[in-house]
Design an enzyme around this catalytic site. Structure first.
Site, PDB file in Angstrom:
ATOM      1  N   LYS A 103       0.934  -1.171   0.016  1.00  0.00           N
ATOM      2  CA  LYS A 103      -0.014  -0.117   0.022  1.00  0.00           C
ATOM      3  C   LYS A 103       0.917   1.124  -0.032  1.00  0.00           C
ATOM      4  O   LYS A 103       1.802   1.409   0.774  1.00  0.00           O
ATOM      5  CB  LYS A 103      -0.911  -0.025   1.249  1.00  0.00           C
ATOM      6  CG  LYS A 103      -1.868   1.029   1.149  1.00  0.00           C
ATOM      7  CD  LYS A 103      -2.803   0.872   2.492  1.00  0.00           C
ATOM      8  CE  LYS A 103      -3.880   2.098   2.659  1.00  0.00           C
ATOM      9  NZ  LYS A 103      -4.858   1.800   3.878  1.00  0.00           N
ATOM     10  N   SER A 183      -9.428   1.834   3.365  1.00  0.00           N
ATOM     11  CA  SER A 183      -8.357   2.591   2.412  1.00  0.00           C
ATOM     12  C   SER A 183      -7.472   1.834   1.722  1.00  0.00           C
ATOM     13  O   SER A 183      -6.930   2.289   0.717  1.00  0.00           O
ATOM     14  CB  SER A 183      -7.798   3.878   3.059  1.00  0.00           C
ATOM     15  OG  SER A 183      -6.996   3.012   3.973  1.00  0.00           O
ATOM     16  N   SER A 207      -9.748  -0.599   7.302  1.00  0.00           N
ATOM     17  CA  SER A 207      -9.253  -0.144   6.058  1.00  0.00           C
ATOM     18  C   SER A 207      -8.489  -1.409   5.448  1.00  0.00           C
ATOM     19  O   SER A 207      -8.095  -1.374   4.360  1.00  0.00           O
ATOM     20  CB  SER A 207      -8.235   1.026   6.245  1.00  0.00           C
ATOM     21  OG  SER A 207      -8.911   2.139   6.228  1.00  0.00           O
TER      22      SER A 207
END
Length: 523
Positions: A103, A183, A207
């Protein structure tokens, strides 16, 4: 080995050219199926040569499905030749060259770390977060960076999950007009699309687990403190953690073992208990016979289709020998109120500390700087939503109120919710649906998920482990089941998730790489 590298890279180019020509005749689903069949047929999943070969196949999929074709947009940047060169050395290591996507709020030495924002597009720190260094030491190779909800979805309440100014909007491989949640949007979508062996996400509250659930993959949010947070763009020192996202519980456990470790510059990691060298141990043999599991009935939500899929999962657990205990409980709402105060206060402080640590020049150094940057670049940064949470966080400076809120929220979430339920009902784990199916992405109006489903907040706020495992689908859209356990009970939670995975009777959906409406019409 240095003599072999040119041969490896030449072989990569030849294989890639050959397979790119072949893939033009294949549908996206055929490409995924071919990779899965190839992997399943191998007699030696830890074979080093296998994972070097898989890097070529990942590059084909990235080209065909992320860059071109349906353009899933899960991966911001990648470098397969570099990953192959790194993997060539990993013959006698735990991960033997397995490819991992990261990420883009986690620092890696070879790629910029942007958190999806143009403000950090030149943030080339040249350093690895400790968790990345641990993965490299274990023989994992970093394939690239995944897209995310910009600033991990903490900029504005009206945000659309999976969108960032750097990466655009990530699409759900199961239905390209549907959202990926966030996210860790790109990480979830990338693993669903088989762009890598596994990925790393981060979570403050949902997330990792939400994007894992709606993309149909496994996601694990470990106890806060198991994995170092240093050199990760922060929101909250109370709740932030990184965790693995993979296609099986065993793979997630393997990656967790590589990630986890103490860091003397992240004090909470020094308090971790029951940290394991190998989280895959015992997963294959764990039995559900006689295991008491609390079923959070109030958190099943108001979607009848999700309730039906969850009911099948409960039958699977019972058939495997688990003892299910119904629980009707709703957390004290002060927990949610005070958790938001925690996030606002810690965002301003932690973000400032992180930005001031960056080695580059002409970079923002405070939340105030980020707010100013967004205003100055509103056409690109704020074309779809504003920065209301940033602005409120900048004004949240009352430390005494913060300390009080933190004590209250963490106590309610841990001692008065998770600890109390496990003890009062004499259960080892709690279970609930993770989230409902993916909603239609809407950049103008933001997210529209069903808030009645799920029980993830107490674990996020108290820092307890939370595992989501695919449990089926609603009209071809994946939904996951969540397992919760005691603080530092990460290994046990992975064991029960693996046991459920073996007992699961539901057929899991295969990514279509088409809009949901097109699928419905074709059916």
């Amino acid at each position: 080995m240095l003599r072999i590298l040119p041969i490896l890279l030449a072989t990569f180019c030849c294989l890639q050219a050959t397979q790119l020509s072949a893939q033009e005749q294949q549908t996206p689903r055929e490409l995924i199926t071919e990779l899965e069949e190839f992997t399943a047929q191998t007699e030696h999943p830890d074979d080093h040569a296998l994972h070097l070969h898989l890097l070529v196949r990942y590059s084909i999929l990235l080209k065909a499905l992320d860059d071109d074709g349906p353009a899933i947009n899960a991966v911001i940047t990648h470098n397969v030749p570099s990953a192959m060169a790194a993997g060539a050395f990993q013959t006698n290591t735990e991960l033997v060259g397995r490819a991992i996507l990261v990420k883009d709020n986690i620092e890696t030495r070879e790629f910029p770390t942007t958190a999806g924002s143009l403000a950090l597009k030149d943030n080339n720190t040249g350093r690895d977060a400790p968790l990345i260094a641990n993965i490299r030491a274990a023989g994992g190779v970093i394939l690239g960076k995944t897209n995310l909800s910009e600033w991990a979805n903490i900029r504005d309440r009206k945000s659309t999950s999976g969108w960032s100014a750097i990466g655009g909007l990530t699409k759900n491989p199961h239905a390209t007009d549907r959202n990926t949640c966030g996210s860790s949007s790109g990480s979830g979508a990338a693993i669903a699309a088989a762009f890598a062996w596994a990925a790393i996400g981060t979570e403050t509250n949902g997330s990792i687990t939400c994007p894992a659930s709606v993309n149909g993959v496994v996601g694990f949010k470990p106890s806060v403190g198991l994995v170092s947070r240093r050199h990760i763009v922060p929101i909250s020192s109370t709740q932030d953690t990184a965790g693995p996202m993979a296609r099986s519980v065993n793979d997630a456990a393997m990656l967790l073992g590589a990630m986890a470790g103490e860091d003397d510059q992240d004090a909470v990691t020094l308090t971790a208990q029951n940290r394991q060298a190998d989280y895959t141990l015992g997963l294959e043999d764990f039995s559900l016979e006689g295991v008491r599991i609390g079923v959070m009935r109030n958190q099943i939500g108001n979607d009848a289709d999700v309730e039906t899929v969850f009911g099948v999962a409960m039958s699977d657990l019972e058939r495997a020998g688990a003892i299910l205990v119904d629980i009707e409980f709703d957390p004290n709402p002060e927990m949610y109120r005070d958790s938001f105060t925690i996030l606002l206060f810690e965002l301003r402080e932690e973000m400032g500390k992180y930005l001031r640590s960056l080695p580059g020049e002409d970079l923002p150094r405070s939340l105030t700087d980020l707010i100013a940057f967004n205003k100055a670049n509103a056409e690109t940064e704020m074309q779809y939503f504003g920065q209301g949470i940033f602005q409120v966080a900048e004004r949240t400076t009352d430390r005494q109120a913060y300390v009080k809120a933190r004590e209250n929220a963490v106590r309610i979430a841990g001692k008065e919710t998770l600890d109390m339920l496990l003890a009062q009902y004499d259960v080892q784990f709690l279970v609930a649906p993770t989230r409902g199916p993916a909603w239609v992405s809407d950049l103008e109006n933001g997210d529209s998920f069903n808030g009645s489903i799920g029980f993830g907040s107490p674990a996020a706020i108290a820092g307890y482990p939370h595992l989501t495992v695919p449990m089926g689908a609603v009209e071809r859209l994946p939904v996951g089941i969540s397992f919760f356990g005691a603080k530092w009970g990460d290994h046990d939670v992975l064991k029960v998730g693996a046991a459920y995975e073996r007992a699961r009777s539901a057929e899991l959906p295969i990514p279509s790489f088409k809009p949901w409406q097109v699928q419905a019409t074709e059916d």
